[in-house]
Write a protein that holds these residues in place. Structure first.
Motif, PDB file in Angstrom:
ATOM      1  N   ASP A 127      -5.236   4.028   8.664  1.00  0.00           N
ATOM      2  CA  ASP A 127      -5.428   2.799   7.883  1.00  0.00           C
ATOM      3  C   ASP A 127      -4.898   1.591   8.654  1.00  0.00           C
ATOM      4  O   ASP A 127      -5.510   0.513   8.653  1.00  0.00           O
ATOM      5  N   ASP A 164      -3.084  -9.763  -0.318  1.00  0.00           N
ATOM      6  CA  ASP A 164      -4.370  -9.104  -0.082  1.00  0.00           C
ATOM      7  C   ASP A 164      -4.319  -7.625  -0.454  1.00  0.00           C
ATOM      8  O   ASP A 164      -5.305  -7.072  -0.973  1.00  0.00           O
ATOM      9  N   ALA A 165      -3.190  -6.974  -0.186  1.00  0.00           N
ATOM     10  CA  ALA A 165      -3.061  -5.562  -0.555  1.00  0.00           C
ATOM     11  C   ALA A 165      -3.033  -5.399  -2.067  1.00  0.00           C
ATOM     12  O   ALA A 165      -3.582  -4.436  -2.611  1.00  0.00           O
ATOM     13  N   GLU A 183      -6.510  -5.609  -3.354  1.00  0.00           N
ATOM     14  CA  GLU A 183      -7.283  -4.411  -3.043  1.00  0.00           C
ATOM     15  C   GLU A 183      -6.899  -3.234  -3.931  1.00  0.00           C
ATOM     16  O   GLU A 183      -7.750  -2.438  -4.336  1.00  0.00           O
ATOM     17  N   THR A 184      -5.601  -3.111  -4.219  1.00  0.00           N
ATOM     18  CA  THR A 184      -5.119  -1.943  -4.970  1.00  0.00           C
ATOM     19  C   THR A 184      -5.017  -2.197  -6.467  1.00  0.00           C
ATOM     20  O   THR A 184      -4.881  -1.250  -7.252  1.00  0.00           O
ATOM     21  N   LYS A 221       0.822  -1.221   0.000  1.00  0.00           N
ATOM     22  CA  LYS A 221       0.000   0.000   0.000  1.00  0.00           C
ATOM     23  C   LYS A 221       0.851   1.265   0.000  1.00  0.00           C
ATOM     24  O   LYS A 221       0.372   2.344  -0.385  1.00  0.00           O
TER      25      LYS A 221
END
Length: 408
Positions: A372, A226-227, A230-231, A196
């Protein structure tokens, strides 16, 4: 005639006095209620008039010693965190504290250090790291009146040292407690933070492939995965073990190749092995490192300003302080006796209260802020996000992970 006038004047004066007195209310004393009880406590309050301090706690029977795993108490890792936590707690209460360093990196040397500490009167021993398993098995039952507080000595470590890894039949002595940690959670947080914050070419450099290190690595891979999902980032991870817990020229050369090939940040996980990652990163503009176990920002940044993205931390000092308080102050050893307990998240609202966490020195940015991070911790604590602790198989992820085995 004069006598008559004097007599009349005297009579007038007496009459005036009586007239004046008749106009004023007579002054009388308040009646005394002889039946009302006498409040003797109100009149003589000895507690209010004499202030005394509570006697100071007597800790003279306690003597705490930390045994290093052979490394120094300035290793910026397990030994230092354990030493500083124990020393601080004991100094605040006037408890005798010292440390012993074994003569070499062997179970025999660690046993000898324990024997020496006990012979010199120390009855609480702090022992950081899986390498103490053999020494605990050999000595704990010999010294039933000595309390063993171990950090990261897992169940398998103890059963293997006892020769019972096939059936886990070894019973932990009542004077032994070991805290182990959910390293996969700390690794996961570091993986999320790295991606992230914009890093997509990642590396994991482990020390030896012992369970704690593997959990860190597999958690890191899951967090990066997982990041990335998401991104929408395309993330690649190189993954290797040095097969030792210190850096050297060979491992530094290996890291030189990684950074030269485009690796942006390496999670260096395994005692002093971080030195090889930091030495290699220092040669490449903008190259980064992630620390482990403690906040390593100050140590790693000595190789290059701003080099440390974050550190995947365990609450080692907090564990030591909690256990010493439970044993010495609270007389609550029964809650810990003969147990190996896994420590992880204890708060959804206060990330700093947890036994696995990221430090305040993390290089927060728009992609991953302190808020975050707090939201991530809450989601992990509440079970909205789950992280596998299975180390028997590589984690199932969508990102590309290049497992390269051992360097040495």
């Amino acid at each position: 005639m004069k006598k008559l006038v004097a007599l009349l004047l005297a009579l007038c004066m007496v009459a005036c006095i009586f007239a004046a007195c008749g106009e004023a209310e007579p002054a009388t004393e308040a009646p005394v209620d002889t039946e009302a009880p006498v409040d003797t406590e109100a009149t003589v309050d000895t507690e209010a008039t004499v202030e005394t301090e509570a006697p100071a706690a007597d800790y003279s029977a306690w003597h705490v010693a930390m045994i290093t795993d052979y490394g120094d108490i300035t290793d910026e890792s397990f030994n230092q965190a354990t030493y500083e936590g124990g020393k601080a707690w004991c100094e605040e209460r006037g408890v005798d504290f010292t440390y012993y360093k074994p003569t070499d990196d062997s179970t025999e040397a660690r046993v000898a250090a324990i024997d020496q500490a006990v012979a010199e009167g120390y009855n609480v021993l702090l022992m950081p790291g899986f390498a103490f398993a053999g020494a605990i098995v050999e000595t704990a039952e010999l010294y039933p009146d000595v309390y063993y507080i171990a950090l990261d000595v897992g169940e398998f470590d103890l059963q293997d040292a006892a020769g019972t890894a096939d059936d886990f039949s070894y019973v932990y002595p009542a004077n032994v407690f070991s805290a182990v940690y959910q390293e996969e959670l700390a690794g996961y947080m570091a993986g999320v933070a790295a991606v992230k914050l914009g890093y997509t070419e990642l590396g994991f450099l482990g020390g030896m492939a012992v369970p704690a290190v593997v959990r860190y690595g597999y958690g890191f891979v899951q967090g990066a995965n997982d990041a990335a999902a998401e991104t929408g980032a395309e993330v690649n991870v190189k993954y290797v073990y040095g097969n030792q817990f210190f850096g050297d020229a060979d491992i530094t050369a290996y890291m030189d190749t990684w950074y030269a090939d485009g690796t942006q940040v390496v999670f260096a996980c395994g005692g002093g092995i971080y030195t090889s990652a930091a030495e290699a990163a220092a040669k490449v503009d903008g190259a980064k490192v992630i620390g482990v176990d403690v906040d390593q920002a100050a140590t790693i940044d000595a190789y290059g300003e701003g080099m440390t993205v974050t550190s995947a931390m365990k609450g080692l000092a907090a564990t030591v302080k909690t256990l010493l308080a439970e044993l010495i102050e609270n007389d609550n050893w029964a809650e810990y006796s003969g147990k190996v307990t896994t420590l992880g998240l204890v708060s959804a609202d206060d990330p700093s209260a947890n036994y696995v966490q990221l430090p305040d020195s993390t290089q927060w940015a728009d992609g991953f802020t302190a808020d975050d991070y707090a939201a991530l911790v809450a989601a992990l604590y509440n079970g909205e996000i789950t992280v596998s602790a299975d180390i028997e198989a590589e984690p199932a992820v969508d990102i590309a992970v290049d497992y390269q085995g051992n360097i040495k």
